[in-house]
Write a protein that holds these residues in place. Sequence first.
Motif, PDB file in Angstrom:
ATOM      1  N   VAL A  19       0.831  -1.195   0.000  1.00  0.00           N
ATOM      2  CA  VAL A  19       0.000   0.000   0.000  1.00  0.00           C
ATOM      3  C   VAL A  19       0.869   1.249   0.000  1.00  0.00           C
ATOM      4  CG1 VAL A  19      -1.731   1.306   1.296  1.00  0.00           C
ATOM      5  CG2 VAL A  19      -1.900  -1.185   1.145  1.00  0.00           C
ATOM      6  N   LEU A  20       1.960   1.207   0.762  1.00  0.00           N
ATOM      7  CA  LEU A  20       2.879   2.356   0.817  1.00  0.00           C
ATOM      8  C   LEU A  20       3.462   2.656  -0.551  1.00  0.00           C
ATOM      9  CD1 LEU A  20       4.413   4.445   2.523  1.00  0.00           C
ATOM     10  CD2 LEU A  20       6.145   2.676   2.959  1.00  0.00           C
ATOM     11  N   SER A  21       3.823   1.619  -1.285  1.00  0.00           N
ATOM     12  CA  SER A  21       4.425   1.822  -2.610  1.00  0.00           C
ATOM     13  C   SER A  21       3.429   2.371  -3.630  1.00  0.00           C
ATOM     14  CB  SER A  21       5.011   0.497  -3.122  1.00  0.00           C
ATOM     15  OG  SER A  21       3.979  -0.455  -3.358  1.00  0.00           O
ATOM     16  N   LYS A  22       2.139   2.034  -3.439  1.00  0.00           N
ATOM     17  CA  LYS A  22       1.126   2.469  -4.409  1.00  0.00           C
ATOM     18  C   LYS A  22       0.479   3.803  -4.060  1.00  0.00           C
ATOM     19  CE  LYS A  22      -0.202  -2.143  -6.046  1.00  0.00           C
ATOM     20  NZ  LYS A  22      -1.301  -3.122  -6.201  1.00  0.00           N
ATOM     21  N   LEU A  23       0.244   4.026  -2.736  1.00  0.00           N
ATOM     22  CA  LEU A  23      -0.525   5.207  -2.339  1.00  0.00           C
ATOM     23  C   LEU A  23       0.264   6.200  -1.479  1.00  0.00           C
ATOM     24  CD1 LEU A  23      -3.907   3.450  -1.406  1.00  0.00           C
ATOM     25  CD2 LEU A  23      -3.305   4.612  -3.547  1.00  0.00           C
ATOM     26  N   GLY A  24       1.466   5.822  -1.087  1.00  0.00           N
ATOM     27  CA  GLY A  24       2.275   6.736  -0.284  1.00  0.00           C
ATOM     28  C   GLY A  24       1.932   6.712   1.196  1.00  0.00           C
ATOM     29  N   VAL A  25       1.116   5.753   1.597  1.00  0.00           N
ATOM     30  CA  VAL A  25       0.778   5.577   3.016  1.00  0.00           C
ATOM     31  C   VAL A  25       0.835   4.080   3.331  1.00  0.00           C
ATOM     32  CG1 VAL A  25      -0.695   7.634   3.162  1.00  0.00           C
ATOM     33  CG2 VAL A  25      -1.697   5.431   2.543  1.00  0.00           C
ATOM     34  N   PRO A  26       1.271   3.699   4.544  1.00  0.00           N
ATOM     35  CA  PRO A  26       1.340   2.278   4.886  1.00  0.00           C
ATOM     36  C   PRO A  26      -0.008   1.680   5.262  1.00  0.00           C
ATOM     37  CG  PRO A  26       2.107   3.595   6.718  1.00  0.00           C
ATOM     38  CD  PRO A  26       1.853   4.554   5.584  1.00  0.00           C
ATOM     39  N   SER A  27      -1.014   2.540   5.464  1.00  0.00           N
ATOM     40  CA  SER A  27      -2.340   2.050   5.844  1.00  0.00           C
ATOM     41  C   SER A  27      -3.396   3.037   5.392  1.00  0.00           C
ATOM     42  CB  SER A  27      -2.427   1.872   7.362  1.00  0.00           C
ATOM     43  OG  SER A  27      -3.756   1.586   7.758  1.00  0.00           O
ATOM     44  N   HIS A  34     -10.919  -5.037  -1.621  1.00  0.00           N
ATOM     45  CA  HIS A  34     -10.844  -3.884  -0.735  1.00  0.00           C
ATOM     46  C   HIS A  34     -10.409  -4.356   0.669  1.00  0.00           C
ATOM     47  CE1 HIS A  34     -12.836  -1.087  -3.497  1.00  0.00           C
ATOM     48  NE2 HIS A  34     -13.705  -2.057  -3.768  1.00  0.00           N
ATOM     49  N   THR A  35      -9.957  -3.429   1.448  1.00  0.00           N
ATOM     50  CA  THR A  35      -9.699  -3.724   2.864  1.00  0.00           C
ATOM     51  C   THR A  35     -10.575  -2.802   3.704  1.00  0.00           C
ATOM     52  OG1 THR A  35      -7.886  -2.119   3.022  1.00  0.00           O
ATOM     53  CG2 THR A  35      -7.305  -4.395   2.462  1.00  0.00           C
ATOM     54  N   LEU A  36     -10.948  -3.272   4.878  1.00  0.00           N
ATOM     55  CA  LEU A  36     -11.749  -2.431   5.771  1.00  0.00           C
ATOM     56  C   LEU A  36     -11.291  -2.641   7.215  1.00  0.00           C
ATOM     57  CD1 LEU A  36     -14.110  -4.119   7.543  1.00  0.00           C
ATOM     58  CD2 LEU A  36     -14.981  -4.482   5.233  1.00  0.00           C
ATOM     59  N   ALA A  37     -11.543  -1.649   8.014  1.00  0.00           N
ATOM     60  CA  ALA A  37     -11.277  -1.705   9.453  1.00  0.00           C
ATOM     61  C   ALA A  37     -12.350  -0.873  10.145  1.00  0.00           C
ATOM     62  CB  ALA A  37      -9.888  -1.164   9.775  1.00  0.00           C
ATOM     63  N   VAL A  38     -12.597  -1.157  11.408  1.00  0.00           N
ATOM     64  CA  VAL A  38     -13.656  -0.465  12.145  1.00  0.00           C
ATOM     65  C   VAL A  38     -13.101   0.066  13.465  1.00  0.00           C
ATOM     66  CG1 VAL A  38     -15.950  -0.655  13.188  1.00  0.00           C
ATOM     67  CG2 VAL A  38     -15.394  -1.992  11.134  1.00  0.00           C
ATOM     68  N   ALA A  39     -13.453   1.316  13.760  1.00  0.00           N
ATOM     69  CA  ALA A  39     -13.099   1.921  15.060  1.00  0.00           C
ATOM     70  C   ALA A  39     -14.356   2.533  15.664  1.00  0.00           C
ATOM     71  CB  ALA A  39     -12.025   2.993  14.886  1.00  0.00           C
ATOM     72  N   LEU A  40     -14.407   2.581  16.948  1.00  0.00           N
ATOM     73  CA  LEU A  40     -15.555   3.148  17.659  1.00  0.00           C
ATOM     74  C   LEU A  40     -15.363   4.639  17.856  1.00  0.00           C
ATOM     75  CD1 LEU A  40     -18.222   2.700  19.224  1.00  0.00           C
ATOM     76  CD2 LEU A  40     -16.837   2.270  21.263  1.00  0.00           C
ATOM     77  N   ASP A  41     -16.374   5.414  17.505  1.00  0.00           N
ATOM     78  CA  ASP A  41     -16.340   6.861  17.703  1.00  0.00           C
ATOM     79  C   ASP A  41     -16.012   7.156  19.166  1.00  0.00           C
ATOM     80  OD1 ASP A  41     -16.684   9.570  17.758  1.00  0.00           O
ATOM     81  OD2 ASP A  41     -18.804   9.549  17.196  1.00  0.00           O
ATOM     82  N   ALA A  42     -14.942   7.916  19.384  1.00  0.00           N
ATOM     83  CA  ALA A  42     -14.501   8.188  20.752  1.00  0.00           C
ATOM     84  C   ALA A  42     -15.590   8.858  21.579  1.00  0.00           C
ATOM     85  CB  ALA A  42     -13.245   9.061  20.734  1.00  0.00           C
ATOM     86  N   ALA A  43     -16.419   9.681  20.921  1.00  0.00           N
ATOM     87  CA  ALA A  43     -17.471  10.384  21.647  1.00  0.00           C
ATOM     88  C   ALA A  43     -18.575   9.434  22.108  1.00  0.00           C
ATOM     89  CB  ALA A  43     -18.071  11.479  20.771  1.00  0.00           C
ATOM     90  N   ALA A  44     -18.683   8.272  21.447  1.00  0.00           N
ATOM     91  CA  ALA A  44     -19.742   7.324  21.800  1.00  0.00           C
ATOM     92  C   ALA A  44     -19.245   6.224  22.729  1.00  0.00           C
ATOM     93  CB  ALA A  44     -20.308   6.687  20.532  1.00  0.00           C
ATOM     94  N   GLU A  45     -17.931   6.162  22.930  1.00  0.00           N
ATOM     95  CA  GLU A  45     -17.365   5.083  23.724  1.00  0.00           C
ATOM     96  C   GLU A  45     -17.501   5.368  25.212  1.00  0.00           C
ATOM     97  OE1 GLU A  45     -13.253   2.454  24.053  1.00  0.00           O
ATOM     98  OE2 GLU A  45     -13.198   4.445  23.155  1.00  0.00           O
ATOM     99  N   ARG A  46     -18.003   4.419  25.940  1.00  0.00           N
ATOM    100  CA  ARG A  46     -18.040   4.545  27.387  1.00  0.00           C
ATOM    101  C   ARG A  46     -16.850   3.786  27.955  1.00  0.00           C
ATOM    102  NH1 ARG A  46     -22.653   3.134  31.975  1.00  0.00           N
ATOM    103  NH2 ARG A  46     -21.488   4.102  33.662  1.00  0.00           N
TER     104      ARG A  46
END
Length: 364
Positions: free
Chosen positions: A54-62, A92-104
């Motif tokens: 990904v780094l070689s193609k888009l200039g970012v490692p993720s 495609h690749t995907l990842a999921v993170a929880l909105d910090a404002a919604a995290e208890r």
Amino acid sequence: HQLAIEAVKSVNSIDIKHDEVAFLALAERLGVPLLTYPADVLNAQTTPNPSEVVLSKLGVPSVGEAAAQVASGNGRLLLEKQKVTVASGKKHTLAVALDAAAERRGVVAIVGAGPGDASLISVKGKELLEAADLILYAGSLVPERLTHYAKPGAVVRNSASMTLEDQLHLMSAHYQRGHLTVRLHSGDPAIYGAIQEQMTAFDERGMDYFIVPGISAFQAAAASLNSEFTIPEVVQTIILTRGAGNTPLPPHEDLAEMARHRATMCIFLSATIAKRVQAQLEEHYPPDTPVAILYRVTWDDEEIYTGQLADLAALIREHKLTRTVLIVVGAAIGARKNRSQLYHPDWKHIFRTGKPAKVKKIKK
């Protein structure tokens, strides 16, 4: 992965994908925005699964993980990078993170309960007690009345019979469930509160915590004695200390040496060694120096005894005082003669220049 599709807040990627048909269609189907970020923003993230390809193609490692972190404001991922292939055969690749404002997330509030009178707790301290899932209070030193602020269903425990390990086990269990814990200490937690060992354990466990100050017994003592402990041209220093009992003082904090200053000295945890304390103080304070002995200051059964330094040990012995006692020594007790310069008519400053005040007329 047991994640509800209805909970998706946004679809996120790198900015060169802003017109990606599949991403636009997905965002439209979910009814959420497609947000994209420049490479420098994504590169600022530390991700668990960087890719050289990904780094070689888009200039970012993720892209997937970094974009999820940026959009959520949360460095912790609910789902690390997953590779998927859509119907067209495109990958495609995907990842999921929880909105910090919604995290208890769990948090521990170390709250000062004040000296004894339940009404002297801070507004913030009261609000935290009302919101807490766990209230762990020092029952021998904190009025039980404060625990009555607990919401229905909250766990309330007296820590008097618990070891530090017992307390940490209980607080950690609630923390892992995302609960708010109030660790309720007497007075101000930062003064003889034994909170340093707790904070060390919190740091080791990666637990978030904060401190809410409280009114200390020495401040309550000044109020109960109707005294100011810093008197102009008499005493401008307050010393908070204790006598050397079971817990020795550091060599450079000898009580007799501190007495040289003749400051207003507030001595905690020393009723059982009053005779030794008196002898050390008399090395530098005159025998007729005012003293006050306050037992459970501001509590319903408060007792206050005043006299001279020469009578200190005798007063404590006569009234059979052994614990929850504060000794105050110094010329400031009950002093009424000296005037400060703060409000003297000859003292000028930016708020009081000595010039006539201008009255602003309000137009009707």
